[in-house]
Design an enzyme around this catalytic site. Sequence first.
Site, PDB file in Angstrom:
ATOM      1  N   LYS A  71      95.738  -2.999  21.988  1.00  0.00           N
ATOM      2  CA  LYS A  71      96.267  -4.356  22.173  1.00  0.00           C
ATOM      3  C   LYS A  71      96.079  -4.799  23.627  1.00  0.00           C
ATOM      4  CE  LYS A  71      99.543  -3.908  18.392  1.00  0.00           C
ATOM      5  NZ  LYS A  71     100.828  -3.398  17.929  1.00  0.00           N
ATOM      6  N   GLN A  82     106.746  -2.382  20.003  1.00  0.00           N
ATOM      7  CA  GLN A  82     105.975  -1.543  19.086  1.00  0.00           C
ATOM      8  C   GLN A  82     106.913  -0.756  18.165  1.00  0.00           C
ATOM      9  OE1 GLN A  82     102.488  -1.460  18.875  1.00  0.00           O
ATOM     10  NE2 GLN A  82     102.861  -0.201  17.075  1.00  0.00           N
ATOM     11  N   ASP A 108     105.131 -11.175  16.821  1.00  0.00           N
ATOM     12  CA  ASP A 108     105.041 -10.370  15.591  1.00  0.00           C
ATOM     13  C   ASP A 108     105.575 -11.152  14.387  1.00  0.00           C
ATOM     14  OD1 ASP A 108     103.836  -7.922  15.529  1.00  0.00           O
ATOM     15  OD2 ASP A 108     105.555  -6.809  16.311  1.00  0.00           O
TER      16      ASP A 108
END
Length: 305
Positions: free
Chosen positions: A54, A98, A121
């Site tokens: 990422k 994460q 997200d």
Amino acid sequence: MAATIIDGKGFAATVREKVAAHVARLKDENGITPGLAVVLVGEDPASQVYVRAKGKQTTEVGMNSYEHKLDVDTSEADLLAVIDKLNNDPSVHGILVQLPLPKHLNEDLIINSVSPAKDVDGFHISNVGLLGTGQKSMVPCTPLGCLMMLRDHHGSLSGLNAVVIGRSNIVGKPMAQLLLGDSCTVTIAHSRTKDLADVVRRADIVVAAVGRAEMVPGDWIKQGATVIDVGINRIEAPEKGLKEDGSVKTRLVGDVDFASCSERAGAITPVPGGVGPMTIACLLANTVTACCRANGLAEPEGLTA
Ligand code: NAD
């Protein structure tokens, strides 16, 4: 006739190019550089790989990448303090925590502590509600990537029968909401669904998000249907021989049996090279979208739901 292979890798490269072009414009015309902060707690090897990928792709499209690596035994209060700081940092437009988090941390609490506007997200309860009611929201990256590929392949999805296998909060449920938003007739199938084969046989679009290697056989697929395989499963591949430590080498497969499904499908995503690359590309897309919204600027076209 063999199915068209939907090239997620190539599609993701196109998405990244669009993101990079928009980032360049934001820098030139507005003096703004979008920034994505990724918070990693602990040293889970798979999470470390994702976070590295990422970060690399974030800087490649010209955005700022901020990595916050915290000890595995970080307290909830300390993690919340890091997120609070990022929520209030104007140079950070997207925040990603994460997952999975270590067991002592309350995942729901942490997810809902991220500012909804920076929740790239799309997991914050506000964004879930906005998506469910058809309002502008941050959309979870994996389903967004699937939707982009489906729209690209079909043009309009209106009136198509879509079956989503899997009802997780991160893939199955938001995928179903997005397909509903595009006027599909949507069925969500799951581990308790009766006669799954019959349910899947009615689908013009099948999205498999289960996590069981090659569980969907070709004879479940309606002739000409589009198959989107979200699953990522590692299985032993004795045909590849042994690793240095003597164990059998492995390979990645999806939730559908690619060989038999591609004989009946009209189009299908491969694993690897299908949905996977689209997920990070959509994370970058969400970050540039969040940056535009935060600054009251026009959003890039074709990068949101
Ligand atoms: P999950 O474990 O949270 O959910 C799995 C779902 O499958 C559940 O809702 C369950 O009801 C359903 N299920 C389980 N057994 C079933 C059965 N026999 N028949 C029908 N349904 C069944 O998983 P998830 O997080 O949604 O991920 C699903 C898969 O997608 C995994 O392989 C994961 O690695 C992969 N994934 C890929 C990406 C990507 O970027 N490509 C992103 C997220 C998840």
